[in-house]
Design an enzyme around this catalytic site. Structure first.
Site, mmCIF file in Angstrom:
data_model
loop_
_atom_site.group_PDB
_atom_site.id
_atom_site.type_symbol
_atom_site.label_atom_id
_atom_site.label_comp_id
_atom_site.label_asym_id
_atom_site.label_seq_id
_atom_site.Cartn_x
_atom_site.Cartn_y
_atom_site.Cartn_z
ATOM 1 C CG HIS A 224 -81.528 7.659 25.273
ATOM 2 N ND1 HIS A 224 -80.358 7.928 24.873
ATOM 3 C CD2 HIS A 224 -82.185 7.175 23.961
ATOM 4 C CE1 HIS A 224 -79.932 7.632 23.439
ATOM 5 N NE2 HIS A 224 -81.270 7.450 22.953
ATOM 6 C CG ASP A 285 -77.492 9.524 21.242
ATOM 7 O OD1 ASP A 285 -77.473 8.579 20.179
ATOM 8 O OD2 ASP A 285 -78.224 10.314 21.570
#
Length: 387
Positions: A224, A285
């Site tokens: 991230h 994700d």
């Protein structure tokens, strides 16, 4: 049966020209003008004229059993469907738990990985979840990585996030030290995958580890890292020191990136301009919840990640003018290096994971995983148990 792809423009991921590729579960030969009439074995020929042959995509961060729960039980997200991977050219996934390590179990994660594998996908998993100490199969992350075939590391351990267990540096150090030794004994990469939130500390803990201990940087793998420019700038410094960072791919249904000041596309372009793209990966994700919180940390809604985000992001970056051979690295050779996988390239001895792409439309036409067609000429193979 041995298969031969003829007349494809091959990106390995570097462009190596128009080639014929002979393979079974691994690549046997890459060359020009193979005379199939004299081959002493039974074979199947696929004419790839007008197509690009690329390595199968590796998605290193997928919630294969679903994720979510930040907004209550009704916000649990569904499991991954293998058809979503096939359509998106993803031939390898690394499954993980996230926020919820209680109602989502490692046993279920392992079973789902085995199920996807039986249908043709390459699968690996992390032990652990957001929290410290990590949940494990055996009571020890070192025992997990040594004794359980699919366990390739631990994660996603949450740092700089209001949902983390707020671990200390000493707790993080013990996890990294154990997974390194476990990786050495098992012959695996021994990766600690860090979920990095929007907290002001960013990846300070990781810099502390590489500056103050003997632990090599390659065991630290923060994800991230494109959630903000400030965090990405930390990430660039991390890559300059030899580490690899993971960026979260853009979701196809997410139009916000058009208005955002900084996006994953910007991050990839900047890494390329700085000569650091070899130290960057992207992940989807997939099936994870993408929660939204207000300024007071209150849950206000969520979206669900899709594995299609990886291919979508690659196409968006190519629109910026970056060369295909460079962009492909972030989903092929780079993650293969991180996890010590025999994948990511089209070369003799490499695993036979490929995607065939229409040269004009750049749409995925066929997908091959472990030497078998999972999709051929846009027709997906019959899946035994997908609901």
């Amino acid at each position: 049966m041995i298969k031969i792809i003829k007349n494809a423009k091959v990106f390995s991921p570097e462009y190596i020209g128009k080639k014929d590729v002979i393979f079974y579960h691994k690549v046997i030969h890459v060359g020009e003008g193979v005379n199939t009439s004299v081959l002493p074995f039974e074979h199947e020929i696929y004419d790839a004229n007008g197509l690009l042959l690329l390595p199968g995509l590796i998605d290193p961060h997928v919630h294969i059993t679903g994720g979510g729960g930040e907004g209550g039980f009704e916000t649990r997200t569904p499991e991954l469907k293998i058809s979503d991977c096939i359509r998106s050219g993803v031939t390898t996934v690394v499954g993980c738990l996230g926020t919820d390590g209680i109602t989502r179990s490692l046993e279920n994660l392992y079973a789902k990985a085995k199920s996807l594998e039986s249908e043709g996908l390459n699968t690996f998993i992390y032990t652990g979840s957001y929290r410290v100490p990590p949940v494990t199969f055996t009571g020890s992350i070192m025992r997990d990585i040594i004794l359980i075939d699919k366990v390739i590391g631990v994660g996603e351990i949450a740092i700089s996030d209001h949902r983390s267990s707020q671990p200390t540096l000493e707790e993080i150090l013990r996890i990294v030290a154990d997974i390194r030794v476990g990786g050495m004994i098992s012959g695996k990469a021994g990766i600690v995958n860090f979920h990095v939130g929007s907290g002001k500390r960013g990846i300070e803990y990781l810099f502390d580890i590489i500056e103050k201990t003997e632990i090599p940087i390659q065991h630290l793998y923060p994800t991230h890292m494109s959630r903000s420019r400030k965090l990405f700038e930390q990430g660039l410094e991390f890559t300059k020191r030899g580490g690899t960072i993971d960026l979260t791919a853009l979701q196809p249904k997410d139009a916000e990136f058009v208005r955002a000041e900084f996006t994953t596309i910007d991050a990839i372009c900047e890494a390329y301009e700085n000569g650091l793209l070899d130290n960057v990966t992207i992940s989807s994700d997939g099936q994870g919840s993408l929660p939204k919180f207000d300024d007071n940390g209150n849950f206000v809604g969520l979206d669900v990640g899709s594995v299609s985000a990886v291919w979508y992001t690659i196409r968006k970056v190519l629109e910026k003018g970056l060369p295909l051979s460079e962009v492909l690295k972030i989903s092929t050779t780079n993650p293969a290096r991180v996890f010590k996988l025999n994948k990511g390239k089209i070369a003799k001895g490499q695993d036979a994971d490929f995607i065939l792409v229409d040269e004009q439309s750049f749409e995925i036409v066929s997908v091959i995983s472990k030497g078998e067609f999972l999709m051929k000429d846009r027709i997906m193979k019959n899946l035994n148990f997908e609901f």
